[in-house]
Scaffold this active site. Structure first.
Site, PDB file in Angstrom:
ATOM      1  N   ASP A 185       0.881  -1.166   0.000  1.00  0.00           N
ATOM      2  CA  ASP A 185       0.000   0.000   0.000  1.00  0.00           C
ATOM      3  C   ASP A 185       0.916   1.213   0.000  1.00  0.00           C
ATOM      4  OD1 ASP A 185      -1.751   2.071   0.410  1.00  0.00           O
ATOM      5  OD2 ASP A 185      -2.649   1.268   2.244  1.00  0.00           O
TER       6      ASP A 185
ATOM      7  N   SER B  84       1.200  10.971 -16.813  1.00  0.00           N
ATOM      8  CA  SER B  84       0.059  11.132 -17.720  1.00  0.00           C
ATOM      9  C   SER B  84       0.275  12.358 -18.600  1.00  0.00           C
ATOM     10  CB  SER B  84      -1.235  11.294 -16.918  1.00  0.00           C
ATOM     11  OG  SER B  84      -2.314  11.668 -17.759  1.00  0.00           O
TER      12      SER B  84
ATOM     13  N   TYR C 218      -5.738  15.782 -10.155  1.00  0.00           N
ATOM     14  CA  TYR C 218      -5.018  14.691 -10.815  1.00  0.00           C
ATOM     15  C   TYR C 218      -3.887  15.248 -11.677  1.00  0.00           C
ATOM     16  CZ  TYR C 218      -4.131  10.564 -13.696  1.00  0.00           C
ATOM     17  OH  TYR C 218      -3.528   9.499 -14.350  1.00  0.00           O
TER      18      TYR C 218
ATOM     19  N   VAL D 124      -2.224  18.092 -11.367  1.00  0.00           N
ATOM     20  CA  VAL D 124      -1.129  18.604 -10.539  1.00  0.00           C
ATOM     21  C   VAL D 124      -0.329  17.447  -9.939  1.00  0.00           C
ATOM     22  CG1 VAL D 124      -0.563  19.898  -8.440  1.00  0.00           C
ATOM     23  CG2 VAL D 124      -2.272  20.797 -10.042  1.00  0.00           C
TER      24      VAL D 124
ATOM     25  N   VAL E  63      -6.609   4.937 -21.382  1.00  0.00           N
ATOM     26  CA  VAL E  63      -6.807   3.485 -21.379  1.00  0.00           C
ATOM     27  C   VAL E  63      -8.124   3.116 -20.699  1.00  0.00           C
ATOM     28  CG1 VAL E  63      -5.824   1.281 -20.606  1.00  0.00           C
ATOM     29  CG2 VAL E  63      -4.305   3.135 -21.355  1.00  0.00           C
ATOM     30  N   ARG E  64      -8.765   2.109 -21.244  1.00  0.00           N
ATOM     31  CA  ARG E  64     -10.029   1.622 -20.663  1.00  0.00           C
ATOM     32  C   ARG E  64      -9.756   0.906 -19.348  1.00  0.00           C
ATOM     33  NH1 ARG E  64     -10.558   0.466 -26.093  1.00  0.00           N
ATOM     34  NH2 ARG E  64      -9.980  -1.724 -25.793  1.00  0.00           N
TER      35      ARG E  64
END
Length: 392
Positions: free
Chosen positions: A178, A255, A309, A311, A346-347
């Protein structure tokens, strides 16, 4: 090398007395010469504990290691072969892969497999029980010559994903992780250090994103998103980068949103994020400021885009540039390559069903970077999409 691997039998002079391991007698004159297709002798082994000691003591799960002349040692490796076996002075030194060592004969010893350091290459993919992460593990199992660890916060889901790949004839391993839990990261770190002496490939894929329609207050979204995507990834790197072996590969999954989000920042912030001299501490300070600015509802006034997301992925990309620079300064001769990348839209559960790419297609660039050949000198410290370096 496969199957059994033996030393010559011990001389008779060394077989006159019955030996014992943890109090269990070993049959006299039991040589292995050729024991093809025969089961191991009925001695306690690391996976078959010895009977409880007299007086109700706990069963022993390991063997006492004897110091023996190399010519007297006899052993059988069950499982994967060990790559090297050499002598140091008058003692046998084992350098092994995974496997179970079982003792035989009058002059023998056994070692608990958890105490054996493997020199088998090892790869770890974070957040890999589904989606792009699972596809990366699948490809690495097919192409990487070594052990591949699938990790997940939930052991049940992780083991389920491992079972799915096993049905495909692949052999991933599992370790709980985690990235929001520093102790969980340290447990993985210690495991890799003890079992493998380090790490060859690290793919930081774990990440989260709130849906566009999510009504959670933006300040909460910012704090939660950056905790995982930036600070969690940074913690992984802090603990595991020192373990990366020479010619290792590190891939931080970012991303293309990081580039669009960067364009939405003020000129002052863009200059800072594009700087070739920004430090990790300065980056952490900026990411922390974004979270604090959202809590005060002044983030847009302070020059931030309205995307938590985006940033967080700016942070991952810039962190990758900083880490690559540090590797150049401190470990230049180790030829480690570290990059950030975009897998594409992406799916997945996170991106939704309308995305044009399959998880398998999304895994292509991360896997490409993870398997850069040992003689490659780049890319390094770059942002890569579709296997192509993009301008930051």
């Amino acid at each position: 090398m496969t199957g059994e691997y033996h030393f010559p039998p011990a001389p008779d002079s060394l077989q006159r007395e019955r030996e014992s391991i943890d109090g269990h007698a070993i049959p006299r004159k039991t040589h292995l010469a050729k024991r093809k297709n025969k089961p191991p002798l009925p001695l306690p082994s690391p996976t078959r504990p010895a009977p409880a000691a007299a007086g109700g003591g706990a069963a022993r799960r390991h063997f006492r290691c004897a110091r023996l002349p190399p010519r007297c040692a006899q052993l059988l490796l069950v499982g994967r072969p060990f790559p090297a076996l050499r002598s140091a002075g008058r003692c046998v030194v084992l350098e092994v892969g995974r496997g179970e060592l079982q003792p035989y004969g009058d002059c023998c010893f056994g070692i608990h497999p958890e105490k054996i350091m493997s020199n088998v290459p090892v790869a770890v993919v974070t957040g890999s029980n589904k989606g792009i992460g699972l596809a990366i593990v699948r490809d690495l199992c097919k192409q990487f010559k070594g052990d591949v660890y699938l990790t997940a916060r939930d052991p049940a889901r992780g083991q389920e994903a491992v079972a799915k790949l096993q049905e495909e004839g692949l052999h991933p391993l599992f370790h709980q992780l985690d990235i929001d839990d520093l102790q969980s990261i340290k447990v993985l770190r210690d495991f890799l250090k003890e079992k493998y002496g380090g790490l060859n490939v690290l793919v930081n894929n774990a990440g989260i994103a709130f849906k566009v329609s999510d009504r959670t207050p933006f300040a909460v979204q910012a704090e939660v998103t950056l905790k995982t995507n930036f600070f969690g990834t940074r913690n992984i790197c802090t603990e595991l980068l020192p373990l990366i072996k020479p010619y290792g590969r590190v891939v931080n999954v970012s991303s293309m949103v990081s580039i669009s989000a960067l364009g939405g920042c003020s000129q002052e912030l863009q200059k800072k994020f594009r700087s070739d001299t920004i430090t990790e501490d300065e980056l952490v300070e900026l990411m922390t400021k974004f979270v604090e600015d959202t809590k005060k509802s002044v983030h847009e006034k302070e020059g931030w885009p309205n995307t938590a997301y985006g940033v967080s992925k700016i942070g991952v990309t810039v962190l990758s540039r900083i880490q690559a620079r540090m590797l150049n300064e401190k470990r230049k001769g180790d030829h480690i390559l570290l990059n950030a990348c975009c897998p594409g839209w992406v799916r997945t559960d996170m991106a939704g069903p309308k995305a044009p790419k399959s998880p398998e297609e999304g895994a292509e660039t991360p896997v490409y970077l993870a398997l850069l050949p040992s003689d490659a000198d780049g890319p390094h410290g770059q942002f890569v999409s579709e296997k192509t370096v993009r301008t930051w």
